[in-house]
Design a protein around this motif. Structure first.
Motif, PDB file in Angstrom:
ATOM      1  N   TYR A   1       0.860  -1.172   0.000  1.00  0.00           N
ATOM      2  CA  TYR A   1       0.000   0.000   0.000  1.00  0.00           C
ATOM      3  C   TYR A   1       0.904   1.232   0.000  1.00  0.00           C
ATOM      4  O   TYR A   1       2.078   1.156   0.386  1.00  0.00           O
ATOM      5  CB  TYR A   1      -0.889   0.043   1.248  1.00  0.00           C
ATOM      6  CG  TYR A   1      -2.120  -0.816   1.182  1.00  0.00           C
ATOM      7  CD1 TYR A   1      -2.030  -2.197   1.312  1.00  0.00           C
ATOM      8  CD2 TYR A   1      -3.376  -0.252   0.980  1.00  0.00           C
ATOM      9  CE1 TYR A   1      -3.170  -2.997   1.246  1.00  0.00           C
ATOM     10  CE2 TYR A   1      -4.517  -1.047   0.913  1.00  0.00           C
ATOM     11  CZ  TYR A   1      -4.402  -2.401   1.049  1.00  0.00           C
ATOM     12  OH  TYR A   1      -5.531  -3.182   0.978  1.00  0.00           O
TER      13      TYR A   1
ATOM     14  N   GLN B   1       0.792   5.672   0.894  1.00  0.00           N
ATOM     15  CA  GLN B   1       0.044   6.767   1.498  1.00  0.00           C
ATOM     16  C   GLN B   1       0.700   8.071   1.046  1.00  0.00           C
ATOM     17  O   GLN B   1       1.859   8.338   1.376  1.00  0.00           O
ATOM     18  CB  GLN B   1       0.046   6.666   3.016  1.00  0.00           C
ATOM     19  CG  GLN B   1      -0.863   7.660   3.704  1.00  0.00           C
ATOM     20  CD  GLN B   1      -0.956   7.435   5.188  1.00  0.00           C
ATOM     21  OE1 GLN B   1      -0.051   6.868   5.810  1.00  0.00           O
ATOM     22  NE2 GLN B   1      -2.050   7.878   5.800  1.00  0.00           N
TER      23      GLN B   1
ATOM     24  N   TYR C   1       4.112   0.950   2.191  1.00  0.00           N
ATOM     25  CA  TYR C   1       4.012  -0.054   3.251  1.00  0.00           C
ATOM     26  C   TYR C   1       3.996  -1.458   2.646  1.00  0.00           C
ATOM     27  O   TYR C   1       3.185  -1.750   1.761  1.00  0.00           O
ATOM     28  CB  TYR C   1       2.729   0.131   4.056  1.00  0.00           C
ATOM     29  CG  TYR C   1       2.607   1.441   4.786  1.00  0.00           C
ATOM     30  CD1 TYR C   1       1.837   2.475   4.264  1.00  0.00           C
ATOM     31  CD2 TYR C   1       3.241   1.639   5.998  1.00  0.00           C
ATOM     32  CE1 TYR C   1       1.699   3.672   4.935  1.00  0.00           C
ATOM     33  CE2 TYR C   1       3.103   2.843   6.684  1.00  0.00           C
ATOM     34  CZ  TYR C   1       2.331   3.849   6.142  1.00  0.00           C
ATOM     35  OH  TYR C   1       2.199   5.032   6.819  1.00  0.00           O
TER      36      TYR C   1
ATOM     37  N   PHE D   1       0.201  -2.163   9.856  1.00  0.00           N
ATOM     38  CA  PHE D   1       1.090  -1.240   9.156  1.00  0.00           C
ATOM     39  C   PHE D   1       2.312  -0.951  10.012  1.00  0.00           C
ATOM     40  O   PHE D   1       2.185  -0.572  11.167  1.00  0.00           O
ATOM     41  CB  PHE D   1       0.377   0.088   8.873  1.00  0.00           C
ATOM     42  CG  PHE D   1      -0.671   0.029   7.808  1.00  0.00           C
ATOM     43  CD1 PHE D   1      -1.930  -0.473   8.088  1.00  0.00           C
ATOM     44  CD2 PHE D   1      -0.412   0.491   6.525  1.00  0.00           C
ATOM     45  CE1 PHE D   1      -2.913  -0.528   7.104  1.00  0.00           C
ATOM     46  CE2 PHE D   1      -1.380   0.451   5.538  1.00  0.00           C
ATOM     47  CZ  PHE D   1      -2.634  -0.060   5.831  1.00  0.00           C
ATOM     48  N   GLY D   2       3.490  -1.108   9.420  1.00  0.00           N
ATOM     49  CA  GLY D   2       4.706  -0.659  10.080  1.00  0.00           C
ATOM     50  C   GLY D   2       4.973   0.795   9.726  1.00  0.00           C
ATOM     51  O   GLY D   2       4.054   1.533   9.369  1.00  0.00           O
ATOM     52  N   ALA D   3       6.230   1.188   9.811  1.00  0.00           N
ATOM     53  CA  ALA D   3       6.600   2.577   9.525  1.00  0.00           C
ATOM     54  C   ALA D   3       6.721   2.841   8.040  1.00  0.00           C
ATOM     55  O   ALA D   3       6.626   3.983   7.599  1.00  0.00           O
ATOM     56  CB  ALA D   3       7.902   2.935  10.227  1.00  0.00           C
TER      57      ALA D   3
ATOM     58  N   TYR E   1      -9.009   2.674  11.696  1.00  0.00           N
ATOM     59  CA  TYR E   1      -7.613   2.757  12.084  1.00  0.00           C
ATOM     60  C   TYR E   1      -7.339   4.151  12.634  1.00  0.00           C
ATOM     61  O   TYR E   1      -8.009   5.105  12.275  1.00  0.00           O
ATOM     62  CB  TYR E   1      -6.688   2.553  10.874  1.00  0.00           C
ATOM     63  CG  TYR E   1      -6.696   1.180  10.262  1.00  0.00           C
ATOM     64  CD1 TYR E   1      -7.648   0.827   9.306  1.00  0.00           C
ATOM     65  CD2 TYR E   1      -5.719   0.240  10.587  1.00  0.00           C
ATOM     66  CE1 TYR E   1      -7.644  -0.431   8.719  1.00  0.00           C
ATOM     67  CE2 TYR E   1      -5.702  -1.012  10.000  1.00  0.00           C
ATOM     68  CZ  TYR E   1      -6.658  -1.342   9.067  1.00  0.00           C
ATOM     69  OH  TYR E   1      -6.638  -2.581   8.485  1.00  0.00           O
TER      70      TYR E   1
ATOM     71  N   GLY F   1       3.946  10.373  12.257  1.00  0.00           N
ATOM     72  CA  GLY F   1       5.154   9.638  11.932  1.00  0.00           C
ATOM     73  C   GLY F   1       5.060   8.139  12.101  1.00  0.00           C
ATOM     74  O   GLY F   1       6.082   7.447  12.041  1.00  0.00           O
ATOM     75  N   MET F   2       3.861   7.637  12.312  1.00  0.00           N
ATOM     76  CA  MET F   2       3.711   6.202  12.555  1.00  0.00           C
ATOM     77  C   MET F   2       2.759   5.579  11.540  1.00  0.00           C
ATOM     78  O   MET F   2       2.046   6.271  10.820  1.00  0.00           O
ATOM     79  CB  MET F   2       3.184   5.973  13.976  1.00  0.00           C
ATOM     80  CG  MET F   2       4.128   6.476  15.060  1.00  0.00           C
ATOM     81  SD  MET F   2       3.512   6.151  16.702  1.00  0.00           S
ATOM     82  CE  MET F   2       3.553   4.368  16.747  1.00  0.00           C
ATOM     83  N   GLY F   3       2.776   4.247  11.525  1.00  0.00           N
ATOM     84  CA  GLY F   3       1.835   3.531  10.677  1.00  0.00           C
ATOM     85  C   GLY F   3       0.450   3.483  11.301  1.00  0.00           C
ATOM     86  O   GLY F   3       0.233   3.942  12.423  1.00  0.00           O
ATOM     87  N   LEU F   4      -0.495   2.927  10.575  1.00  0.00           N
ATOM     88  CA  LEU F   4      -1.866   2.843  11.053  1.00  0.00           C
ATOM     89  C   LEU F   4      -2.026   1.685  12.045  1.00  0.00           C
ATOM     90  O   LEU F   4      -1.400   0.635  11.877  1.00  0.00           O
ATOM     91  CB  LEU F   4      -2.830   2.621   9.874  1.00  0.00           C
ATOM     92  CG  LEU F   4      -3.149   3.821   9.000  1.00  0.00           C
ATOM     93  CD1 LEU F   4      -1.974   4.224   8.133  1.00  0.00           C
ATOM     94  CD2 LEU F   4      -4.366   3.525   8.129  1.00  0.00           C
ATOM     95  N   ARG F   5      -2.880   1.887  13.021  1.00  0.00           N
ATOM     96  CA  ARG F   5      -3.198   0.836  13.986  1.00  0.00           C
ATOM     97  C   ARG F   5      -4.705   0.593  14.004  1.00  0.00           C
ATOM     98  O   ARG F   5      -5.488   1.533  14.022  1.00  0.00           O
ATOM     99  CB  ARG F   5      -2.706   1.211  15.389  1.00  0.00           C
ATOM    100  CG  ARG F   5      -1.192   1.241  15.525  1.00  0.00           C
ATOM    101  CD  ARG F   5      -0.770   1.526  16.944  1.00  0.00           C
ATOM    102  NE  ARG F   5      -1.117   2.885  17.357  1.00  0.00           N
ATOM    103  CZ  ARG F   5      -1.033   3.334  18.602  1.00  0.00           C
ATOM    104  NH1 ARG F   5      -0.646   2.516  19.573  1.00  0.00           N
ATOM    105  NH2 ARG F   5      -1.344   4.589  18.884  1.00  0.00           N
TER     106      ARG F   5
END
Lengths: 110, 114
Positions: free
Chosen positions: A36, A38, A87, A100-102, B35, B40-44
């Protein structure tokens, strides 16, 4: 779900291919690789997914190594609009409940 | 079709206030989820639903409630807002039909709690 490792950032010249790597050494046989992106805090956008074989669509190509422990997303002719966070996600089945990571920040430069 | 829509786009709340973030999709998708994304972070994943009347918790459900009375709508309720809930909230939907792998995300709601 298997953990993924991506470089924090990459640069690419406009018009050149962007190759984004992802390591997923603990992937299991029924886990898919999803990509993905963003763009500037918009909602994430699906790019491509694969299980074992290499895949291509109108946006990108996904190359998965034979042992499935790593993969590469290829944007064949990067444009400035491809600047985004990318991602790599590994998930069983239909790709719901994504983790999702960084991600990798890709900067395409003119 | 409009895809996934979210309202409002921006919201400022005071600590302790409650509110509902709206999410709607017009693709007849069974699966919907919420989410949050901190800077600065990914989605949770907060909560998700596999169909009307069925919801379940994700990774970070505390402080949030959801319900799914129709296929189209999946509202997220903040019960008593806290500064730690300042974030961007994304709603997503997807089909559970065979062969469908893509999740569609809304444009997000940017929430600030003071």
């Amino acid at each position: 779900d298997a953990k993924t490792t991506q470089p924090p950032s990459m640069d690419c010249a406009e018009g050149r291919a962007a190759n984004l790597p992802c390591n997923h050494s603990t992937i299991s046989g029924n886990e898919y690789v999803y990509w993905y992106r963003q763009i500037h805090s918009q909602g994430p956008q699906y790019i491509i997914h694969g299980l074992k074989n290499n895949e291509t669509n109108e946006m990108a190509s996904l190359i998965i190594t034979e042992d499935r422990k790593s993969s590469t997303l290829i944007l064949p002719h990067a444009t400035l609009r491809d600047t985004a966070v990318y991602y790599c996600i590994v998930r069983v089945g239909y790709g719901n409940k994504l983790v999702f990571g960084a991600g990798t920040i890709l900067r395409v430069k003119s | 079709n409009a895809g996934v829509t979210q309202t409002p786009k921006f919201q400022v709340l005071k600590t302790g206030q409650s509110m509902t973030l709206q999410c709607a999709q017009d693709m007849n998708h069974e699966y919907m989820s919420w989410y949050r994304q901190d800077p600065g972070m990914g989605l949770r994943l907060i909560h998700y639903s596999v169909g009307a009347g069925i919801t379940d918790q994700g990774e970070v459900p505390n402080g949030y409630n959801v319900s799914r009375s129709t296929t189209e709508d999946f509202p997220l309720r903040l019960l008593s807002a806290a500064p730690s809930q300042t974030s961007v909230y994304f709603c997503a939907s997807s089909s559970l039909a065979g062969g469908s792998y893509e999740q569609y995300f809304g444009p997000g709601t940017r929430l600030t709690v003071t």
